[in-house]
Write an enzyme that holds these catalytic residues in place. Structure first.
Site, PDB file in Angstrom:
ATOM      1  N   VAL A 215     -46.662 -70.211 -36.623  1.00  0.00           N
ATOM      2  CA  VAL A 215     -47.131 -69.646 -35.361  1.00  0.00           C
ATOM      3  C   VAL A 215     -48.322 -68.725 -35.610  1.00  0.00           C
ATOM      4  O   VAL A 215     -49.364 -68.830 -34.958  1.00  0.00           O
ATOM      5  CB  VAL A 215     -45.992 -68.848 -34.671  1.00  0.00           C
ATOM      6  CG1 VAL A 215     -46.532 -68.031 -33.513  1.00  0.00           C
ATOM      7  CG2 VAL A 215     -44.896 -69.799 -34.202  1.00  0.00           C
TER       8      VAL A 215
ATOM      9  N   PHE B 129     -44.988 -71.129 -27.345  1.00  0.00           N
ATOM     10  CA  PHE B 129     -44.456 -72.457 -27.007  1.00  0.00           C
ATOM     11  C   PHE B 129     -45.092 -73.568 -27.833  1.00  0.00           C
ATOM     12  O   PHE B 129     -44.816 -74.736 -27.594  1.00  0.00           O
ATOM     13  CB  PHE B 129     -44.660 -72.746 -25.516  1.00  0.00           C
ATOM     14  CG  PHE B 129     -43.999 -71.743 -24.614  1.00  0.00           C
ATOM     15  CD1 PHE B 129     -42.619 -71.735 -24.474  1.00  0.00           C
ATOM     16  CD2 PHE B 129     -44.746 -70.798 -23.928  1.00  0.00           C
ATOM     17  CE1 PHE B 129     -41.990 -70.801 -23.652  1.00  0.00           C
ATOM     18  CE2 PHE B 129     -44.131 -69.857 -23.109  1.00  0.00           C
ATOM     19  CZ  PHE B 129     -42.755 -69.859 -22.967  1.00  0.00           C
TER      20      PHE B 129
ATOM     21  N   LEU C 207     -35.560 -87.379 -23.741  1.00  0.00           N
ATOM     22  CA  LEU C 207     -34.366 -88.177 -23.478  1.00  0.00           C
ATOM     23  C   LEU C 207     -34.266 -89.341 -24.458  1.00  0.00           C
ATOM     24  O   LEU C 207     -33.601 -90.334 -24.174  1.00  0.00           O
ATOM     25  CB  LEU C 207     -34.366 -88.679 -22.025  1.00  0.00           C
ATOM     26  CG  LEU C 207     -34.076 -87.604 -20.962  1.00  0.00           C
ATOM     27  CD1 LEU C 207     -34.127 -88.198 -19.557  1.00  0.00           C
ATOM     28  CD2 LEU C 207     -32.714 -86.936 -21.194  1.00  0.00           C
TER      29      LEU C 207
ATOM     30  N   ALA D  39     -32.755 -91.094 -27.523  1.00  0.00           N
ATOM     31  CA  ALA D  39     -31.585 -90.988 -28.393  1.00  0.00           C
ATOM     32  C   ALA D  39     -32.025 -91.233 -29.828  1.00  0.00           C
ATOM     33  O   ALA D  39     -33.068 -91.821 -30.079  1.00  0.00           O
ATOM     34  CB  ALA D  39     -30.545 -92.014 -27.961  1.00  0.00           C
ATOM     35  N   GLY D  40     -31.222 -90.775 -30.767  1.00  0.00           N
ATOM     36  CA  GLY D  40     -31.567 -90.959 -32.170  1.00  0.00           C
ATOM     37  C   GLY D  40     -30.799 -90.004 -33.055  1.00  0.00           C
ATOM     38  O   GLY D  40     -29.682 -89.594 -32.710  1.00  0.00           O
TER      39      GLY D  40
ATOM     40  N   GLY E 147     -33.977 -81.167 -35.215  1.00  0.00           N
ATOM     41  CA  GLY E 147     -33.901 -80.313 -36.407  1.00  0.00           C
ATOM     42  C   GLY E 147     -35.063 -79.349 -36.365  1.00  0.00           C
ATOM     43  O   GLY E 147     -35.539 -78.990 -35.292  1.00  0.00           O
TER      44      GLY E 147
ATOM     45  N   CYS F 275     -36.980 -74.427 -35.200  1.00  0.00           N
ATOM     46  CA  CYS F 275     -36.816 -73.754 -33.902  1.00  0.00           C
ATOM     47  C   CYS F 275     -35.534 -74.119 -33.156  1.00  0.00           C
ATOM     48  O   CYS F 275     -34.700 -73.246 -32.917  1.00  0.00           O
ATOM     49  CB  CYS F 275     -38.008 -74.067 -32.996  1.00  0.00           C
ATOM     50  SG  CYS F 275     -39.480 -73.181 -33.501  1.00  0.00           S
TER      51      CYS F 275
HETATM   52  P1  ADP Z   1     -42.865 -69.164 -37.922  1.00  0.00           P
HETATM   53  O1  ADP Z   1     -42.455 -70.606 -38.081  1.00  0.00           O
HETATM   54  O2  ADP Z   1     -42.122 -68.469 -36.822  1.00  0.00           O
HETATM   55  O3  ADP Z   1     -44.336 -68.961 -37.822  1.00  0.00           O
HETATM   56  P2  ADP Z   1     -42.672 -68.508 -40.775  1.00  0.00           P
HETATM   57  O4  ADP Z   1     -41.411 -68.196 -41.488  1.00  0.00           O
HETATM   58  O5  ADP Z   1     -43.406 -69.756 -41.090  1.00  0.00           O
HETATM   59  O6  ADP Z   1     -42.328 -68.389 -39.220  1.00  0.00           O
HETATM   60  O7  ADP Z   1     -43.709 -67.337 -41.000  1.00  0.00           O
HETATM   61  C1  ADP Z   1     -43.406 -66.021 -40.932  1.00  0.00           C
HETATM   62  C2  ADP Z   1     -44.289 -65.292 -41.939  1.00  0.00           C
HETATM   63  O8  ADP Z   1     -44.091 -63.894 -41.765  1.00  0.00           O
HETATM   64  C3  ADP Z   1     -43.988 -65.584 -43.409  1.00  0.00           C
HETATM   65  O9  ADP Z   1     -45.151 -66.038 -44.045  1.00  0.00           O
HETATM   66  C4  ADP Z   1     -43.515 -64.235 -43.978  1.00  0.00           C
HETATM   67  O10 ADP Z   1     -43.937 -64.029 -45.301  1.00  0.00           O
HETATM   68  C5  ADP Z   1     -44.172 -63.254 -43.033  1.00  0.00           C
HETATM   69  N1  ADP Z   1     -43.511 -61.950 -42.938  1.00  0.00           N
HETATM   70  C6  ADP Z   1     -42.203 -61.692 -42.788  1.00  0.00           C
HETATM   71  N2  ADP Z   1     -41.969 -60.363 -42.727  1.00  0.00           N
HETATM   72  C7  ADP Z   1     -43.178 -59.757 -42.833  1.00  0.00           C
HETATM   73  C8  ADP Z   1     -43.612 -58.393 -42.832  1.00  0.00           C
HETATM   74  N3  ADP Z   1     -42.762 -57.365 -42.688  1.00  0.00           N
HETATM   75  N4  ADP Z   1     -44.928 -58.145 -42.986  1.00  0.00           N
HETATM   76  C9  ADP Z   1     -45.800 -59.171 -43.109  1.00  0.00           C
HETATM   77  N5  ADP Z   1     -45.462 -60.456 -43.100  1.00  0.00           N
HETATM   78  C10 ADP Z   1     -44.163 -60.765 -42.987  1.00  0.00           C
END
Ligand code: ADP
Length: 453
Positions: free
Chosen positions: A17, A156, A272, A274-275, A279, A282
Site C-alpha cells: 500500500v 481500497f 461470484l 466459484a473456485g 487468500g 487482506c
Molecule cells: P501492506 O500490504 O499493508 O502494505 P506490508 O506488510 O507489505 O503491508 O508493509 C508494511 C511495511 O511497514 C513493512 O515494510 C514494514 O517493514 C513497515 N513497518 C512496520 N512497522 C513500521 C514502523 N514502526 N516504522 C516504519 N515502518 C514500519
C-alpha cells in the site's frame, strides 16, 4: 504544481500500500519520504525499483527517486518533522486468535507523535478495527499533542492493479472531525487525479473513464467501511462456493448459474466465481479481524464465521475431487500445481490457496511439482519440503498424472491443451479457478474437473 499546493509527506511503511501511494504523490510533485525499517525494501527503492512485482510501478518509482521527490529513509527524525501530512501504511497482521495485531500501528504512531510539527495531519491508511482511531487520538492527547489532526483514509487498492485502482478509483474515503485536515488530504488525491492520464501513460496502464467520488465520514465510519467492503466481497466468494457444491451434486453449472444471477443489477457478477477460494494479505485477516472486533463489542458476526469455514474447506474439497478423478488414490501420483500467487498479477503468496492445495497434495502422498511466473520465491518458505518448485510450466507438468490450475494467470488459463496432454503421462486437468472451457479441455483428450461444473 504551484509551490503553494506542494506538500511534504511522510509515508510510514513501504509495503504493497505505502509504496504505490508514495510514488504517486511524488510523481505529481509532492516531496515524499517513504519511511521503513526494512533495509532490503529500502535498498530496492533506492535503486528505483519496487521490492515486489506490481504492474507499472517501477517506472514511477524510478522517475521519482531519480528526481529526488521520493526519498527512501529509515529515519523518523529526517522525515516526520519536515512533513505536513504523515500517512501510516504499516502492516496489521492477524494474531493467532484472528484479532488484528496493532503493534506496528501503535509503534508507528508513537514514534511519529513526538516529532510531528504542530498542526500536522496523521492519516491512518493501515486497516484497523473500528475504534482504533479514538485510541490513537487519546495517545496524542496523553502525550500533550492535542493539536495534531487524526484522520482515517482506508485503502481500497488491490495488489496487481494498485496503480490503476489508485488512478481510476471508485471512491476516496476520509473520515475524522477536522474539516480543514480532511480537505487537505482530499486535495492530495485530487492532485493525483488531475494528472492520472499522464501517469497511466508512463506506467503503461489502460486509462479508464470512471469518475470516482470523494466521501467524507466520521472517524468510526471510515474505519468500518474498509473491512466491511472486503468482508462483503469475501462473502460473495464463499456464497458462490457454497452454491458450487450444490451444483457439483446436481446437473447445474455454477458458471451458468452465476452469469445469470449476476446479470441482476442489484447483485452484480463480480466476485461470484466459484473456485479454490480467497487468500492473500487482506481478505482472510480483514474477515477474522472484523469477527473478533465485533465479538469485543458483543456482536456475533456468525455470517462471516460461516464464510471463513467455507473458504478454508475449498482446497481440501478440490483435492478430494481430484482424488476421485485419479481412481481414488493420491498417494504416489505425480501432480503439478500451476499458480502459487494468491491471485494473478502479483508475486504475493501470502495465504495462497495454491500453496495450501500443494501442501495438502504433498501431505496426501502425491509427488508435487509447482510453478508460478512471479511467486516461486515468495511461496518457497510456505511450501512443504517435498514439493519441487520448477522454473517453467513445461518442467512442472512433464510426465504428471494430473495438473491443477490454481491461479488464473494468462499463461495458465490460455495453456496449449494439446501440448499439455502430450507432455503429461495422465490426463486429469483440475481447473480450480473455473477459467478453462470444459469442452475444449475434453476435445484435447483431457478429463476436466472444475468446481461446481
Ligand atoms: P501492506 O500490504 O499493508 O502494505 P506490508 O506488510 O507489505 O503491508 O508493509 C508494511 C511495511 O511497514 C513493512 O515494510 C514494514 O517493514 C513497515 N513497518 C512496520 N512497522 C513500521 C514502523 N514502526 N516504522 C516504519 N515502518 C514500519
Amino acid at each position: 504544481m504551484a509551490k503553494s499546493e506542494q506538500k511534504t509527506i511522510t509515508i510510514i511503511g513501504a509495503g504493497y500500500v505505502g509504496l504505490p501511494t508514495a510514488a504517486l504523490f511524488a510523481y505529481v510533485g509532492h516531496k515524499v519520504y517513504v519511511l521503513d525499517v526494512n533495509e532490503k525494501r529500502l535498498a530496492a527503492i533506492r535503486k528505483g525499483k519496487s521490492f515486489f512485482y506490481e504492474q507499472g510501478l517501477d517506472p514511477i518509482v524510478s522517475e521519482t527517486v531519480t528526481s529526488k521527490r521520493l526519498i527512501p529513509t529509515n529515519s523518523y527524525e529526517q522525515s516526520v518533522p519536515a512533513s505536513d501530512i504523515i500517512f501510516s501504511c504499516v502492516g496489521t497482521p492477524d494474531n493467532p486468535d484472528g484479532s488484528s495485531n496493532l503493534s506496528y500501528v501503535f509503534g508507528a504512531a508513537e514514534s511519529a507523535l513526538k516529532l510531528m510539527r504542530d498542526g500536522a495531519i496523521y492519516v491512518q491508511k493501515s486497516t484497523v478495527p473500528v475504534g482504533t482511531g479514538r485510541e490513537i487520538i487519546d495517545l496524542f492527547e496523553n502525550h500533550g499533542r492535542p493539536s495534531l489532526a487524526y484522520l482515517s483514509n482506508p485503502e481500497f487498492l488491490r495488489e496487481g492493479t494498485a496503480l490503476s485502482d489508485s488512478l481510476f478509483f471508485d471512491r476516496i474515503v476520509v473520515g475524522g472531525e477536522n474539516a480543514a485536515a480532511i480537505n487537505a488530504v482530499m486535495d492530495l488525491y485530487k492532485s493525483v487525479e488531475a494528472r492520472r492520464l499522464k501517469i497511466a501513460e508512463v506506467a503503461g496502464i489502460k486509462p479508464e473513464k470512471r469518475s470516482g467520488s470523494y466521501i467524507k465520514t466520521n472517524l468510526d465510519s471510515a474505519e468500518l467501511i474498509k473491512v466491511t467492503a472486503n468482508a462483503f466481497l469475501a462473502l460473495k466468494i464463499s456464497f458462490a462456493n457454497s452454491i458450487a457444491r450444490l451444483a457439483d451434486v446436481t446437473g447445474a453449472d455454477i458458471t451458468e448459474v452465476m452469469d445469470a444471477v449476476g446479470a441482476d443489477r442489484r447483485i452484480g457478477r463480480a466476485f461470484l466465481n466459484a473456485g479454490r477460494g480467497y487468500g492473500g494479505g487482506c481478505f482472510p485477516k480483514d474477515v477474522s479481524g472484523l469477527i473478533s472486533s465485533a465479538a469485543e463489542h458483543g456482536v456475533d458476526l456468525a455470517i462471516m464465521t460461516a464464510a471463513t469455514e467455507v473458504n478454508e474447506s475449498m482446497p481440501g474439497y478440490i483435492a478430494n475431487k481430484a482424488q476421485e478423478a485419479l481412481g481414488d488414490e493420491l498417494e504416489g501420483k505425480k501432480v503439478a500445481v500451476l499458480g502459487l500467487a494468491f491471485k494473478a498479477g502479483t508475486s504475493d503468496a501470502r495465504r495462497s490457496p495454491g500453496v495450501k492445495l500443494a501442501n495438502i497434495l504433498d501431505h496426501s502422498g502425491a509427488r508435487v511439482t509447482a510453478y508460478d511466473p512471479e511467486a516461486n520465491d515468495e511461496a518457497q518458505e510456505d511450501l512443504r519440503k517435498g514439493i519441487r518448485i520448477c522454473g517453467s510450466l513445461e518442467e512442472a507438468v512433464k510426465a504428471t498424472d494430473a495438473v491443477f490450475i490454481t491461479t488464473d494467470w494468462a499463461e495458465f488459463v490460455n495453456i496449449d491443451l494439446e501440448k499439455l496432454r502430450k507432455s503429461m503421462s495422465g490426463n486429469v486437468l483440475i481447473d480450480s479457478v473455473n477459467s478453462c472451457s470444459p469442452d475444449e479441455v475434453s476435445k484435447a483428450g483431457l478429463y476436466y474437473v472444475g468446481v461446481g461444473r
